[in-house]
Design an enzyme around this catalytic site. Sequence first.
Site, PDB file in Angstrom:
ATOM      1  CB  SER A  62      49.873  16.633  56.334  1.00 38.83           C
ATOM      2  OG  SER A  62      48.421  16.589  56.553  1.00 38.83           O
ATOM      3  CD  GLU A 114      43.808  15.396  60.461  1.00 35.57           C
ATOM      4  OE1 GLU A 114      43.460  14.219  60.514  1.00 35.57           O
ATOM      5  OE2 GLU A 114      45.024  15.872  59.673  1.00 35.57           O
ATOM      6  N   GLY A 140      53.709   5.073  51.225  1.00 29.18           N
ATOM      7  CA  GLY A 140      55.137   4.979  50.514  1.00 29.18           C
ATOM      8  C   GLY A 140      54.974   4.574  49.192  1.00 29.18           C
ATOM      9  NE  ARG A 174      47.670  23.950  94.569  1.00 27.33           N
ATOM     10  CZ  ARG A 174      48.862  24.600  94.438  1.00 27.33           C
ATOM     11  NH1 ARG A 174      48.945  25.803  94.691  1.00 27.33           N
ATOM     12  NH2 ARG A 174      49.996  23.753  94.455  1.00 27.33           N
ATOM     13  CB  ALA A 188      55.077   5.339  63.996  1.00 26.31           C
ATOM     14  CG  ASN A 190      48.184  14.506  62.495  1.00 25.80           C
ATOM     15  OD1 ASN A 190      48.575  15.162  61.665  1.00 25.80           O
ATOM     16  ND2 ASN A 190      48.445  13.259  62.620  1.00 25.80           N
ATOM     17  CE  LYS A 192      51.247  14.604  59.522  1.00 29.65           C
ATOM     18  NZ  LYS A 192      50.462  13.544  60.003  1.00 29.65           N
ATOM     19  NE  ARG A 211      57.267  -7.337  57.500  1.00 24.25           N
ATOM     20  CZ  ARG A 211      56.761  -7.301  58.597  1.00 24.25           C
ATOM     21  NH1 ARG A 211      57.646  -7.320  59.703  1.00 24.25           N
ATOM     22  NH2 ARG A 211      55.798  -7.114  58.649  1.00 24.25           N
TER      23      ARG A 211
END
Length: 475
Positions: free
Chosen positions: A128, A189, A14, A446, A76, A186, A182, A33
Amino acid sequence: MAQSFGVIGLAVMGENLALNVERNGFPISVYNRSPEKTQTFMATRAKGKNVVATYSLEEFVASLERPRRILVMVKAGKPVDAVIEQLKPLLDEGDMIIDGGNSLYDDTERRVKDLEAAGFCFLGIGVSGGEEGALNGPSMMPGGSKAAYESIEPIVTKIAAQVDDGPCVTYIGPGGAGHYVKMVHNGIEYGDMQLIAEAYDLLKNTLGFNHKQLHEVFAEWNATDELNSFLIEITADIFSNVDQETGKPLVELILDAAGQKGTGRWTVMSALELGVSIPTITAAVNARIMSSIKTERVAAAKQLVGPSGMYEGDAKAFVSKIRDALYCSKICSYAQGMALLSQASETYNYNLNLSETARIWKGGCIIRAGFLNKIKKAFKENPSLPNLLLAPEFIQTILDRQAAWREVISVAAQLGVPVPAFSASLDYFDSYRRESLPQNLTQAQRDYFGAHTYLRIDKEGVFHTEWAKPEPAAV
């Protein structure tokens, strides 16, 4: 005079995004906060900058020009919902909330619908690049309404990383598309990092390379067109760092238990739901889970014996083969991620542009790499390409290197060095290139135990067989 942009949440990401926005000519207001955090920020990093500190949400909202544009950078999940609920009574129609955290795409989808129904705008932006990217230019993946994106485009195109073909941001798609892309970023990544870790393990434990040799190998690899990337670059840097207290390579003093924040696991879960095979990324997630049971592994090592020893062939040639195996495996990992994005685009109506997705990953983000230019080119030339392995850019690359790839995995198995992501990548390649797989037997099983039926290769229709048991052998 009202500020043009607001940031809620002054943790590392942030703070750095706030400073990035302000540096690019957009006066900002900030709120956290904890007032102490705001005070510290104003007295240090924000000192002398066009930043207004606020100490209540009411003061924060009142400080912003309308329509308000508010970036929320909190943890999150429930914290994001809590901030949104606190903001809603204070906002006017047309104001925008932007979630820049690692939110689950389903949550973003819900928030877009709820807030647009209430007359507000909402964007979920995947960001990112870590701390450095947030400050100096990240890769950004915005999802939500196209109109909402266009209203913030002048800001994000300036604060994003800049590469040879433009800023590393583009409109991804509606709803949760940005956070979905995103998430898959990741997952790729995770795959990249595990593949690099396996290459390191092989170099160290089959060739006996010390930290200086490891630094030299990874620095050399980073100078190639194929493996030039942020992750290879920082890996070379890591091996050059020596612990000041002990004089030992710092990396060798770090506990081998990797953490994870959930996006890799979400990627695997989504792939299972959509029926897309991503074995390299799954192997990478599993490897982190296995690493986390350190105490159990230490105890097991005293009882379970396997092969050991060093590679006895030409070391220089084997290093080259490890590089080839790493590159082939990396191509497979990206192929899996792009295949997942393609299926999600179709299922969720995201209308993703995979060429543009590869382009915005070229700078700012953790997986930035030179070979993303090849991926961008592959999907630009053929937007409906079913799999990256079929792109002209990559077919001959793998065919030329597969012998080395197979040898590396064989040596690893013979010497007892686990290479789950290398192996999963080769399995993916071998499965994808096979005209026939043994699942004809699976379908027969099956049908035998559950009457699940099967298709035939020689005639149309759906079939079921009352499978005969063999007669007992005569005594």
